[in-house]
Design a protein around this motif. Structure first.
Motif, PDB file in Angstrom:
ATOM      1  N   SER A  74       7.078  51.754 -11.353  1.00  0.00           N
ATOM      2  CA  SER A  74       6.700  50.180 -11.520  1.00  0.00           C
ATOM      3  C   SER A  74       7.876  49.458 -10.944  1.00  0.00           C
ATOM      4  O   SER A  74       9.215  50.088 -11.021  1.00  0.00           O
ATOM      5  N   GLY A  75       7.733  48.179 -10.856  1.00  0.00           N
ATOM      6  CA  GLY A  75       8.725  47.184 -10.143  1.00  0.00           C
ATOM      7  C   GLY A  75       9.138  47.663  -8.829  1.00  0.00           C
ATOM      8  O   GLY A  75      10.121  47.450  -8.300  1.00  0.00           O
ATOM      9  N   ASN A 154      10.340  47.890 -16.663  1.00  0.00           N
ATOM     10  CA  ASN A 154       9.527  48.647 -16.493  1.00  0.00           C
ATOM     11  C   ASN A 154       8.905  49.682 -17.456  1.00  0.00           C
ATOM     12  O   ASN A 154       7.978  49.918 -17.701  1.00  0.00           O
TER      13      ASN A 154
END
Length: 277
Positions: A74-75, A154
């Motif tokens: 994520s991110g 995250n």
């Protein structure tokens, strides 16, 4: 057989004994069969429980693996794309332009630090090593390259890591990164508290750094000017294969993972590196 008046012959005893023994044998056999069936049922129940527990463990491990993959990835590019063009802070260095330098450029020793402003371990590192790092950078013996990441965002959700990193990049634009960096770690909220998601909080903390709370700084913070740059920095962290924050590299070695490391030992290492040049 007639034995005379009033006397009759009783049935042969061996006949009664035979019937009784057969009954007992039948009952015994039935009990044994029942016991065997019970044992079989117990074994079947045990196997079924083992299968259920085993399946549950696999599901838990599978879920943990999925969560780990999601958190690790994520991110990434989506965050960078949604945040707009990448705007690096003034003076950013490195291959991807993700390093914020502190100290004299010609210092002979370099410390590379990957940090998250929501990370408690990062705060612990800063509290322990800050005086020594300041001493060495002020003496011109050490320069530090800070890389800002969003690991806690995250993992726990929120935007505090990103917003704080953006604000720190805004402080770099104003030439106040080092001081504001220290303020953010001194004022760090609980890991689960996403207080740094509030830009008003970040602007309020800027008041602790002389000359930082300006209209330009406020606009930079509120507009998220460096959000995409922060996302790019986090992507570089992922590509580097690092396991967590802080990651503190000196001469290619993560000294934060060295349990024998102390500020005094680190200072000696820096001084020896300067002598060797």
């Amino acid at each position: 057989m007639d034995l005379g008046p009033g006397r009759r012959c009783a049935p042969p005893r061996f006949v009664l004994r035979g019937v009784s023994e057969k009954n007992r044998d039948g009952k015994r056999t039935a009990r044994e069969r029942l016991a065997v069936e019970r044992e079989k049922q117990k074994a079947a129940d045990k196997r079924r429980r083992a299968l259920i527990v085993g399946a549950s463990v696999v599901c838990v491990l599978g879920l943990a693996a999925v969560i780990g993959v999601v958190a690790a990835n994520s991110g990434g590019d989506d965050e960078s794309d949604s945040a707009g063009p990448v705007v690096a802070p003034s003076g950013a260095l490195g291959k991807d332009g993700t390093a914020i330098p502190v100290g004299k450029p010609d210092a002979k020793a370099t410390l590379t630090v990957w940090e998250d402003f929501r990370c408690p371990a990062c705060k612990s590192f800063e509290q322990t090593y800050r005086p020594t790092i300041h001493e060495l950078t002020d003496a011109g013996q050490l320069k530090v390259e800070y890389h800002l990441v969003t690991l806690i965002d995250n993992g726990l959700g929120g935007t505090g890591s990103r917003n704080a990193a953006n604000a720190a990049a805004c402080a770099q634009d104003a030439g106040k990164f080092a001081a504001y960096h220290d303020v953010l770690f001194r004022s760090q909220p609980m890991e689960s508290d996403d207080a740094y998601a509030d830009n008003a909080k970040l602007i309020d903390l800027a008041g602790k750094v002389d000359g930082l709370d300006t209209p330009a700084f406020r606009t930079c913070v509120e507009d998220g000017t460096h959000n995409s740059w922060v996302a790019k920095s986090h992507q570089a962290f992922q590509k580097g294969g690092f396991n967590g924050t802080p990651t503190v590299l000196f001469e290619g070695k993560n000294i934060y993972q060295d349990r024998s490391m102390t500020p005094a030992k680190f200072k000696q290492m820096v001084e020896e590196a300067n002598k060797g040049q």
